[in-house]
Design an enzyme around this catalytic site. Structure first.
Site, PDB file in Angstrom:
ATOM      1  CG  HIS A  41      -6.373   0.971  -2.215  1.00 40.44           C
ATOM      2  ND1 HIS A  41      -7.337   1.769  -1.482  1.00 40.44           N
ATOM      3  CD2 HIS A  41      -5.390   1.957  -2.404  1.00 40.44           C
ATOM      4  CE1 HIS A  41      -6.918   3.035  -1.015  1.00 40.44           C
ATOM      5  NE2 HIS A  41      -5.726   3.144  -1.328  1.00 40.44           N
ATOM      6  N   GLY A  54       6.995 -24.692  11.085  1.00 35.35           N
ATOM      7  CA  GLY A  54       6.291 -23.575  10.815  1.00 35.35           C
ATOM      8  C   GLY A  54       5.858 -23.435   9.325  1.00 35.35           C
ATOM      9  CD  GLU A  55       9.230 -24.966   5.048  1.00 40.82           C
ATOM     10  OE1 GLU A  55       8.455 -25.898   4.270  1.00 40.82           O
ATOM     11  OE2 GLU A  55      10.391 -24.692   4.895  1.00 40.82           O
ATOM     12  CE  LYS A  89      -8.113  14.893   5.648  1.00 39.73           C
ATOM     13  NZ  LYS A  89      -7.053  14.172   5.647  1.00 39.73           N
ATOM     14  NE  ARG A 113      -4.080   0.185   2.080  1.00 40.18           N
ATOM     15  CZ  ARG A 113      -4.798   1.128   2.753  1.00 40.18           C
ATOM     16  NH1 ARG A 113      -4.440   2.324   2.998  1.00 40.18           N
ATOM     17  NH2 ARG A 113      -5.853   0.640   3.652  1.00 40.18           N
ATOM     18  CD  GLN A 114       5.386   1.188  -2.561  1.00 40.67           C
ATOM     19  OE1 GLN A 114       5.427   0.688  -1.303  1.00 40.67           O
ATOM     20  NE2 GLN A 114       6.589   1.675  -3.106  1.00 40.67           N
ATOM     21  NE  ARG A 172      -2.865  22.352   7.271  1.00 37.61           N
ATOM     22  CZ  ARG A 172      -2.993  21.563   8.356  1.00 37.61           C
ATOM     23  NH1 ARG A 172      -2.796  21.987   9.519  1.00 37.61           N
ATOM     24  NH2 ARG A 172      -2.685  20.019   8.241  1.00 37.61           N
TER      25      ARG A 172
END
Length: 281
Positions: free
Chosen positions: A119, A35-36, A181, A86-87, A183
């Site tokens: 990002h 699988g490599e 937004k 993202r992190q 609420r």
């Protein structure tokens, strides 16, 4: 100079080679019985543009293998879409800074690097080579012009995406705003443009990434309630996980289009010319 790419960026790489008026290096891809991943590059040049989006773990490994295979050439790395970006900070103890871990991999055998609408731009500091991030906002705007929309509203999904939306809107001199937004109760939230009205006009929601499309689908429903005639969704990176494209269409989005940084059926906008311009300096 020649262009070479991983499997995930074949179409963009071919368009980039055309934009640079140069050739491409053929690459054979396969797997070992366990699988490599395996690849073998054809005849290289003294200067090579390596193109590969990090769309998953296999794409990342393939990109690293390709960089190593181009040893001996002056390599310019192009990462159209960088996953794990993202992190860029620790949110709790024990977490990795994923963007840093990935960026540090691209330092050996690479002269410099280009990313596209990454990002979190702060990630650039983690690369071990000179790196610049380019925006394809003008390319997105140019495509919207071909739709011949009457008095469109370019709408960012939040304040953080406003700068990108403004770049898109500047192409056609269109109105631009972002969703806000409100609420209304413990379970009810209203989304609407912060300053401008969507009534009696088409709306194009633009962002750097569309992943699940949940926020955009919800926003589209509310925008139609507020009188929008049509709602479109546009982005740079069409990640579109979990049936996002169908979710958006079922939610009333007139059309969804993205760039070829992640190669999808709706990738109608190419980043090739902008990348070529950045490479030419």
């Amino acid at each position: 100079m020649k262009v070479i790419s991983t499997e995930s960026s074949q179409i963009l790489a071919a368009r980039l080679a055309t934009a640079l008026n140069t050739g491409m290096v053929d690459v054979k891809f396969s797997r070992f019985p366990d699988g490599e991943l395996y690849l073998a590059a054809g005849e290289l040049d003294d200067e090579t543009v390596i193109v590969g989006s990090v769309t998953g773990s296999d794409a990342l490994v393939q990109l690293l293998l390709l960089i190593d295979a181009c040893e001996g050439s002056e390599n310019h790395l192009v990462i159209p879409y960088m996953g794990y970006a993202r992190q860029d900070k620790k949110f709790k103890n024990g977490e990795p800074i994923s963007a840093r871990a990935i960026a540090r991999l691209f330092k050996d055998n690479v002269a410099d690097c280009i990313t596209v609408n990454i990002h979190e731009p702060d990630v650039l500091k983690y690369f071990g080579v000179p790196t610049k991030n380019i925006s394809v906002g003008k390319d997105v705007g140019a495509y919207i012009q071909t739709l011949h929309l009457k008095n469109p509203l370019i709408l960012a999904p939040d304040d953080g995406a406003m700068a990108f939306a403004e770049g898109v809107a500047a192409v056609g001199g269109w109105d631009c705003d972002h969703l806000e937004k409100t609420r209304l109760s413990g379970v009810e939230v209203k989304m609407a443009p912060k300053k401008l009205s969507a009534a009696s006009r088409p709306v194009v929601i633009v962002d750097d990434i569309i992943s699940t499309g949940g926020t955009i689908a919800t926003a589209a429903y509310m925008l139609y309630q507020q009188g929008a005639t049509d709602v479109y969704a546009a982005c740079v990176h069409g990640v579109l996980i979990g049936g996002a494209f169908v979710h958006l269409k079922a939610g009333g989005i007139r059309d969804v289009f993205c760039c070829d940084t992640v190669e999808r059926g709706c990738s109608r906008i190419s980043a090739a010319k902008s990348i070529a311009a950045a490479l030419k300096g």
